[in-house]
Design a protein around this motif. Structure first.
Motif, PDB file in Angstrom:
ATOM      1  N   LEU A  75       0.849  -1.120  -0.140  1.00  0.00           N
ATOM      2  CA  LEU A  75       0.232   0.163  -0.193  1.00  0.00           C
ATOM      3  C   LEU A  75       0.838   1.747   0.118  1.00  0.00           C
ATOM      4  O   LEU A  75       1.619   1.814   0.578  1.00  0.00           O
ATOM      5  CB  LEU A  75      -0.994   0.574   1.014  1.00  0.00           C
ATOM      6  N   VAL A  76       0.431   1.707  -0.876  1.00  0.00           N
ATOM      7  CA  VAL A  76       1.224   3.280  -0.796  1.00  0.00           C
ATOM      8  C   VAL A  76       0.572   4.602  -1.278  1.00  0.00           C
ATOM      9  O   VAL A  76      -0.428   4.226  -1.734  1.00  0.00           O
ATOM     10  CB  VAL A  76       2.260   3.093  -2.371  1.00  0.00           C
ATOM     11  N   SER A  77       0.471   5.838  -0.702  1.00  0.00           N
ATOM     12  CA  SER A  77      -0.437   7.008  -0.236  1.00  0.00           C
ATOM     13  C   SER A  77      -0.430   7.313  -2.162  1.00  0.00           C
ATOM     14  O   SER A  77       1.049   7.974  -2.313  1.00  0.00           O
ATOM     15  CB  SER A  77       0.290   8.106   0.563  1.00  0.00           C
ATOM     16  N   SER A  78      -0.779   8.073  -2.472  1.00  0.00           N
ATOM     17  CA  SER A  78      -1.121   8.682  -3.958  1.00  0.00           C
ATOM     18  C   SER A  78      -1.257   9.887  -3.383  1.00  0.00           C
ATOM     19  O   SER A  78      -1.538  10.823  -4.840  1.00  0.00           O
ATOM     20  CB  SER A  78      -1.608   8.550  -5.204  1.00  0.00           C
ATOM     21  N   ALA A  79      -1.188  10.066  -2.446  1.00  0.00           N
ATOM     22  CA  ALA A  79      -1.940  12.109  -1.952  1.00  0.00           C
ATOM     23  C   ALA A  79      -0.855  12.928  -2.914  1.00  0.00           C
ATOM     24  O   ALA A  79       0.219  12.855  -2.873  1.00  0.00           O
ATOM     25  CB  ALA A  79      -2.351  12.055  -0.812  1.00  0.00           C
ATOM     26  N   ASN A 137       4.357   4.293   2.913  1.00  0.00           N
ATOM     27  CA  ASN A 137       4.699   3.132   1.808  1.00  0.00           C
ATOM     28  C   ASN A 137       4.709   1.678   2.970  1.00  0.00           C
ATOM     29  O   ASN A 137       5.464   2.241   3.574  1.00  0.00           O
ATOM     30  CB  ASN A 137       6.203   3.325   1.674  1.00  0.00           C
ATOM     31  N   LEU A 138       3.750   1.081   2.564  1.00  0.00           N
ATOM     32  CA  LEU A 138       3.849   0.060   3.241  1.00  0.00           C
ATOM     33  C   LEU A 138       3.428  -1.195   2.801  1.00  0.00           C
ATOM     34  O   LEU A 138       2.985  -1.753   2.109  1.00  0.00           O
ATOM     35  CB  LEU A 138       2.378  -0.079   4.910  1.00  0.00           C
ATOM     36  N   THR A 139       4.066  -2.712   3.606  1.00  0.00           N
ATOM     37  CA  THR A 139       3.954  -3.774   2.743  1.00  0.00           C
ATOM     38  C   THR A 139       3.275  -4.697   3.885  1.00  0.00           C
ATOM     39  O   THR A 139       4.230  -4.280   5.183  1.00  0.00           O
ATOM     40  CB  THR A 139       5.050  -4.649   1.857  1.00  0.00           C
ATOM     41  N   GLY A 152       7.633  -0.401   6.920  1.00  0.00           N
ATOM     42  CA  GLY A 152       7.702   0.365   5.780  1.00  0.00           C
ATOM     43  C   GLY A 152       7.862   1.296   6.916  1.00  0.00           C
ATOM     44  O   GLY A 152       8.149   1.809   7.753  1.00  0.00           O
ATOM     45  N   TRP A 153       6.603   2.274   6.099  1.00  0.00           N
ATOM     46  CA  TRP A 153       6.895   4.180   6.136  1.00  0.00           C
ATOM     47  C   TRP A 153       5.677   5.024   6.721  1.00  0.00           C
ATOM     48  O   TRP A 153       4.826   3.983   5.719  1.00  0.00           O
ATOM     49  CB  TRP A 153       8.291   4.756   5.779  1.00  0.00           C
TER      50      TRP A 153
END
Length: 165
Positions: A75-79, A137-139, A152-153
């Motif tokens: 999962l990643v942010s696209s903000a 950015n999470l796995t 992640g972070w």
């Protein structure tokens, strides 16, 4: 040289080399979320880069119990701007799985040593709250059908927190 052989029993044996494998990135706003709630589906979302939308309300994303070890959600942010809303990522039901691992947390409102920390889950935690996440950015990797290793972070004004549903 790469070669594969298919036997009469339909089993395939041999060696194949992949230089790179890229699964299509997936926009969670159109594939998982309905309003402020979303649910990942293993067959649709596992093994893909999943980018989260700008959230307009506090939102919850549910990760299903894995069918086997190795199932992965990235999962990643696209903000494009700081979100003022919380994102809660949790298991499909209380105590269905536990989270292990830990994430690097960067608190933009702090200075010095307090700005950076590592957030760890407790022994029975199955929920991760990203409070007003600016970026992440999470796995999540299933180490079994009852555990996800979380790495992640996260960047935000409030530290991320693991908890129990």
């Amino acid at each position: 040289e790469n070669s594969l052989t298919q036997a009469a029993d339909r089993n395939v044996t041999g060696v194949m080399k992949f230089d790179s494998v890229v699964a299509n990135p997936t926009d969670l706003s159109s594939s998982a979320f309905t309003g402020d709630a979303g649910t990942l589906v293993e067959g649709t979302h596992a093994g893909r880069l999943l980018y989260a939308p700008n959230f307009h309300a506090n939102s919850t994303l549910t990760i299903p119990t894995a069918s086997r070890a190795g199932v992965t959600y990235h999962l990643v942010s696209s903000a494009v701007a700081d979100d003022a809303q919380n994102l809660v990522i949790n298991a499909s039901s209380a105590d269905a799985v536990t989270f292990t691992g830990g994430i690097l947390d960067l608190d933009e409102d702090e200075a010095g040593a307090a700005q950076v920390s590592v957030v760890y889950p407790g022994g029975d935690d199955d929920k991760l709250t990203l409070a007003a996440a600016h970026n992440f950015n999470l796995t999540f990797v299933a180490t079994s059908t009852t555990n996800y290793l979380v790495t992640g972070w996260h960047v935000g004004d409030t530290p991320a927190a693991f908890g129990d549903q």
